[in-house]
Design a protein around this motif. Structure first.
Motif, PDB file in Angstrom:
ATOM      1  N   THR A  19       0.801  -1.216   0.000  1.00  0.00           N
ATOM      2  CA  THR A  19       0.000   0.000   0.000  1.00  0.00           C
ATOM      3  C   THR A  19       0.837   1.271   0.000  1.00  0.00           C
ATOM      4  OG1 THR A  19      -1.703  -1.190   1.205  1.00  0.00           O
ATOM      5  CG2 THR A  19      -1.849   1.187   1.217  1.00  0.00           C
ATOM      6  N   PHE A  20       1.754   1.400   0.908  1.00  0.00           N
ATOM      7  CA  PHE A  20       2.427   2.681   1.093  1.00  0.00           C
ATOM      8  C   PHE A  20       3.446   3.048   0.018  1.00  0.00           C
ATOM      9  CE2 PHE A  20       0.575   4.568   4.673  1.00  0.00           C
ATOM     10  CZ  PHE A  20       0.068   3.536   5.432  1.00  0.00           C
ATOM     11  N   LEU A  36       3.274  11.387   5.053  1.00  0.00           N
ATOM     12  CA  LEU A  36       2.879   9.990   4.864  1.00  0.00           C
ATOM     13  C   LEU A  36       3.849   9.042   5.548  1.00  0.00           C
ATOM     14  CD1 LEU A  36       0.844   8.096   3.566  1.00  0.00           C
ATOM     15  CD2 LEU A  36       2.270   8.084   1.527  1.00  0.00           C
ATOM     16  N   VAL A  37       5.122   9.343   5.492  1.00  0.00           N
ATOM     17  CA  VAL A  37       6.123   8.500   6.158  1.00  0.00           C
ATOM     18  C   VAL A  37       5.933   8.555   7.675  1.00  0.00           C
ATOM     19  CG1 VAL A  37       8.599   8.249   6.629  1.00  0.00           C
ATOM     20  CG2 VAL A  37       7.800   8.616   4.290  1.00  0.00           C
ATOM     21  N   LYS A  38       5.655   9.751   8.214  1.00  0.00           N
ATOM     22  CA  LYS A  38       5.385   9.856   9.649  1.00  0.00           C
ATOM     23  C   LYS A  38       4.161   9.039  10.034  1.00  0.00           C
ATOM     24  CE  LYS A  38       7.366  14.396  10.585  1.00  0.00           C
ATOM     25  NZ  LYS A  38       7.071  15.788  10.989  1.00  0.00           N
ATOM     26  N   LEU A  39       3.109   9.121   9.221  1.00  0.00           N
ATOM     27  CA  LEU A  39       1.906   8.337   9.476  1.00  0.00           C
ATOM     28  C   LEU A  39       2.223   6.853   9.460  1.00  0.00           C
ATOM     29  CD1 LEU A  39      -1.172   8.173   9.855  1.00  0.00           C
ATOM     30  CD2 LEU A  39      -1.359   8.183   7.351  1.00  0.00           C
ATOM     31  N   LEU A  40       3.020   6.415   8.501  1.00  0.00           N
ATOM     32  CA  LEU A  40       3.412   5.005   8.412  1.00  0.00           C
ATOM     33  C   LEU A  40       4.158   4.565   9.661  1.00  0.00           C
ATOM     34  CD1 LEU A  40       3.880   2.334   6.916  1.00  0.00           C
ATOM     35  CD2 LEU A  40       5.828   3.408   5.814  1.00  0.00           C
ATOM     36  N   VAL A  45       4.355   1.570  14.722  1.00  0.00           N
ATOM     37  CA  VAL A  45       4.640   1.522  16.157  1.00  0.00           C
ATOM     38  C   VAL A  45       3.384   1.135  16.927  1.00  0.00           C
ATOM     39  CG1 VAL A  45       5.237   2.946  18.169  1.00  0.00           C
ATOM     40  CG2 VAL A  45       6.585   3.112  16.076  1.00  0.00           C
ATOM     41  N   GLY A  46       2.239   1.671  16.524  1.00  0.00           N
ATOM     42  CA  GLY A  46       0.986   1.330  17.190  1.00  0.00           C
ATOM     43  C   GLY A  46       0.643  -0.141  17.054  1.00  0.00           C
ATOM     44  N   ILE A  47       0.774  -0.667  15.862  1.00  0.00           N
ATOM     45  CA  ILE A  47       0.476  -2.088  15.637  1.00  0.00           C
ATOM     46  C   ILE A  47       1.471  -2.964  16.386  1.00  0.00           C
ATOM     47  CG2 ILE A  47       0.456  -3.917  13.889  1.00  0.00           C
ATOM     48  CD1 ILE A  47      -0.733  -1.846  11.950  1.00  0.00           C
ATOM     49  N   ASP A  48       2.751  -2.610  16.332  1.00  0.00           N
ATOM     50  CA  ASP A  48       3.767  -3.392  17.048  1.00  0.00           C
ATOM     51  C   ASP A  48       3.507  -3.395  18.554  1.00  0.00           C
ATOM     52  OD1 ASP A  48       4.991  -3.938  14.673  1.00  0.00           O
ATOM     53  OD2 ASP A  48       6.545  -2.411  14.894  1.00  0.00           O
ATOM     54  N   THR A  49       3.147  -2.243  19.094  1.00  0.00           N
ATOM     55  CA  THR A  49       2.848  -2.147  20.518  1.00  0.00           C
ATOM     56  C   THR A  49       1.632  -2.987  20.874  1.00  0.00           C
ATOM     57  OG1 THR A  49       3.767   0.080  20.568  1.00  0.00           O
ATOM     58  CG2 THR A  49       2.346  -0.548  22.406  1.00  0.00           C
TER      59      THR A  49
END
Length: 60
Positions: A19-20, A36-40, A45-49
């Motif tokens: 996607t990205f 977009l890179v910051k959002l990625l 990080v959110g998913i990993d956490t």
């Protein structure tokens, strides 16, 4: 337990990888690419956490 982790990471990596990069190539301004890179990074990080906490606190 490790199989679940690798299954989730494998599926998410495939989705993110497909996607990205297309979105980054199509953007015209550097400001948009940086956003977009910051959002990625935040999403990753959110998913990993979330996955790490789920694995830590799940009881098999």
């Amino acid at each position: 337990m490790a199989r679940n982790f690798f299954a989730i990471v494998g599926i998410l990596a495939t989705i993110v990888a497909l996607t990205f990069p297309i979105g980054i190539v199509l953007l015209n301004e550097n400001k948009d690419v940086i956003g977009l890179v910051k959002l990625l990074i935040y999403i990753s990080v959110g998913i990993d956490t979330f996955v790490a906490l789920t694995l830590i606190f799940s009881k098999d």
